[in-house]
Scaffold this motif. Structure first.
Motif, short mmCIF file in Angstrom:
data_model
loop_
_atom_site.label_atom_id
_atom_site.label_comp_id
_atom_site.label_asym_id
_atom_site.label_seq_id
_atom_site.Cartn_x
_atom_site.Cartn_y
_atom_site.Cartn_z
N ALA A 30 56.83 42.73 30.41
CA ALA A 30 55.88 43.50 31.21
C ALA A 30 54.77 42.62 31.76
O ALA A 30 54.35 42.76 32.92
N LYS A 31 54.31 41.68 30.95
CA LYS A 31 53.23 40.77 31.37
C LYS A 31 53.67 39.86 32.51
O LYS A 31 52.88 39.51 33.38
N GLY A 32 54.94 39.45 32.49
CA GLY A 32 55.44 38.53 33.51
C GLY A 32 55.67 37.13 33.00
O GLY A 32 55.88 36.20 33.78
N THR A 33 55.64 36.96 31.66
CA THR A 33 55.96 35.65 31.09
C THR A 33 57.35 35.24 31.56
O THR A 33 58.28 36.02 31.54
N GLY A 34 57.46 34.00 31.96
CA GLY A 34 58.70 33.52 32.57
C GLY A 34 58.42 32.85 33.90
O GLY A 34 59.17 32.00 34.36
N VAL A 35 57.30 33.26 34.51
CA VAL A 35 56.77 32.57 35.68
C VAL A 35 55.31 32.21 35.39
O VAL A 35 54.58 33.00 34.78
N LEU A 36 54.91 31.03 35.79
CA LEU A 36 53.57 30.55 35.46
C LEU A 36 52.48 31.39 36.13
O LEU A 36 51.43 31.63 35.55
N ASN A 37 52.72 31.83 37.35
CA ASN A 37 51.74 32.63 38.09
C ASN A 37 52.07 34.11 37.96
O ASN A 37 52.24 34.84 38.94
N SER A 38 52.15 34.58 36.71
CA SER A 38 52.60 35.94 36.45
C SER A 38 51.70 37.01 37.06
O SER A 38 52.18 38.06 37.47
N SER A 39 50.40 36.74 37.12
CA SER A 39 49.48 37.74 37.67
C SER A 39 49.76 38.00 39.15
O SER A 39 49.43 39.08 39.67
N GLU A 40 50.39 37.05 39.81
CA GLU A 40 50.69 37.19 41.24
C GLU A 40 52.15 37.54 41.52
O GLU A 40 52.46 38.13 42.55
N ALA A 41 53.05 37.14 40.60
CA ALA A 41 54.48 37.19 40.93
C ALA A 41 55.32 38.03 39.97
O ALA A 41 56.54 38.07 40.12
N CYS A 42 54.70 38.69 38.98
CA CYS A 42 55.50 39.53 38.08
C CYS A 42 55.92 40.81 38.80
O CYS A 42 55.38 41.17 39.85
N TYR A 43 56.88 41.49 38.23
CA TYR A 43 57.42 42.67 38.92
C TYR A 43 56.38 43.78 39.08
O TYR A 43 56.41 44.51 40.08
N GLY A 44 55.44 43.89 38.15
CA GLY A 44 54.40 44.90 38.29
C GLY A 44 53.55 44.67 39.53
O GLY A 44 53.26 45.61 40.29
N ARG A 45 53.15 43.43 39.74
CA ARG A 45 52.38 43.07 40.93
C ARG A 45 53.19 43.32 42.20
O ARG A 45 52.66 43.82 43.20
N ILE A 46 54.47 42.98 42.17
CA ILE A 46 55.31 43.18 43.35
C ILE A 46 55.42 44.66 43.70
O ILE A 46 55.30 45.04 44.86
N VAL A 47 55.63 45.49 42.68
CA VAL A 47 55.70 46.94 42.92
C VAL A 47 54.39 47.46 43.49
O VAL A 47 54.38 48.23 44.46
N ALA A 48 53.27 47.02 42.91
CA ALA A 48 51.96 47.48 43.38
C ALA A 48 51.70 47.03 44.81
O ALA A 48 51.21 47.81 45.64
N ASP A 49 52.02 45.77 45.11
CA ASP A 49 51.81 45.26 46.47
C ASP A 49 52.70 45.97 47.48
O ASP A 49 52.29 46.25 48.61
N THR A 50 53.92 46.27 47.08
CA THR A 50 54.86 46.92 47.99
C THR A 50 54.42 48.33 48.36
O THR A 50 54.49 48.72 49.53
N ASN A 51 53.96 49.08 47.38
CA ASN A 51 53.60 50.48 47.62
C ASN A 51 52.09 50.71 47.76
O ASN A 51 51.67 51.86 47.94
N GLY A 52 51.30 49.65 47.68
CA GLY A 52 49.86 49.79 47.87
C GLY A 52 49.15 50.52 46.74
O GLY A 52 48.19 51.27 46.96
N TYR A 53 49.61 50.31 45.49
CA TYR A 53 48.98 50.96 44.34
C TYR A 53 47.78 50.16 43.84
O TYR A 53 47.72 48.93 43.99
#
Length: 269
Positions: free
Chosen positions: A38-61
């Protein structure tokens, strides 16, 4: 006088419609709860590139991520009962994504994970069943607690997948299949309690979606999870887009998985 009254009435109507328009455009609050996935561990820039951020950016949440490395079901249950930050975030959320349960097999069994794996290979499921039973009890309390805090939130529960390590991955996969089945059982007994987002099939035996640590989603994996969540939200009428908007490419972590080292040494095939 009548003309002035008409002007005032027109102004009031325009103002009211404007306010209604702004209210209709209010952003939904999207909260991610759970473990390191959930946090996005697995990519160093998790705050920008994790799936939660992608979902939020896509739908404007509006977006809050409360994923924590190492969290298992007991940790999340405790946080939802004791941490004001969690309680407040849940209370304000319109949509809640949850990834939890995988660490119940790993964290609490760091020193006997191989014993668990060997046992599973020879059909001894007793230890795994105890883990699943305990995780399921915690899960039931997690869902109940979220609904107590915020009965109106839409809850998305991700299915679990196993690490890509040989033997260990086999054992954990058997376990997560059992736990996923228990989550399905809960949903059958409590229709509408949450909505599944199935990522097990996406990650099963697919190392291209896994980070170099052999456990977490890499950049590609995060995009794939985001796509599944977006499809689910679209079907629920909570989003207008199904194709992820990726504003930041995930940076790979440099960790080399143990199984790659063992394979290079010829220990495993």
């Amino acid at each position: 006088m009548k003309k002035a009254a008409c002007v005032i009435l027109t102004f009031v109507m325009i103002f009211s419609l404007t306010v209604i328009g702004f209210a209709g455009e209010e952003k939904l609050n999207y909260l991610v709860l759970g473990d390191s996935i959930a946090k996005g561990t697995g990519v160093l820039n998790s705050s920008e590139a994790c799936y939660g951020r992608i979902v939020a950016d896509t739908n404007g949440y509006n977006y809050v991520n409360r994923g924590v490395d190492g969290y298992d079901t007991s940790d999340l249950k405790k946080a939802l009962n004791e941490k004001e930050s969690y309680i407040n975030d849940v209370a304000e959320a319109d949509i809640i994504s949850i990834s939890i349960g995988g660490n119940d097999f790993i964290n609490r069994n760091v020193f006997n994970i191989l014993f668990l794996a060997v046992g599973m290979m020879f059909g001894n499921t007793a230890n795994c069943e105890r883990i699943v039973d305990n995780a399921y009890v915690n899960f039931c309390e997690i869902i109940a607690r979220i609904k107590e805090i915020n009965p109106d939130a839409t809850i998305l529960m991700q299915t679990l997948y196993a690490p890509s390590y040989p033997v260990i991955g086999f054992a954990v996969d058997k376990g997560v299949v059992m736990l996923n089945s228990r989550y399905e059982q809960y949903l059958e007994e409590n229709p509408g309690a949450f909505t599944f987002v199935d990522i097990h099939e996406t990650f099963e035996h697919e190392v291209l979606n896994i980070a170099l640590d052999g456990i977490h989603p890499n950049a590609r994996g995060n995009v794939l999870i985001a796509r599944e969540i977006l499809k689910t939200l679209y079907d629920l009428g909570l989003g207008e887009n199904t194709e992820p908007v990726v504003n930041a490419i995930g940076v790979p972590e440099a960790a080399l998985p143990v199984w790659v080292i063992l394979k290079s040494l010829g220990v495993v095939s």
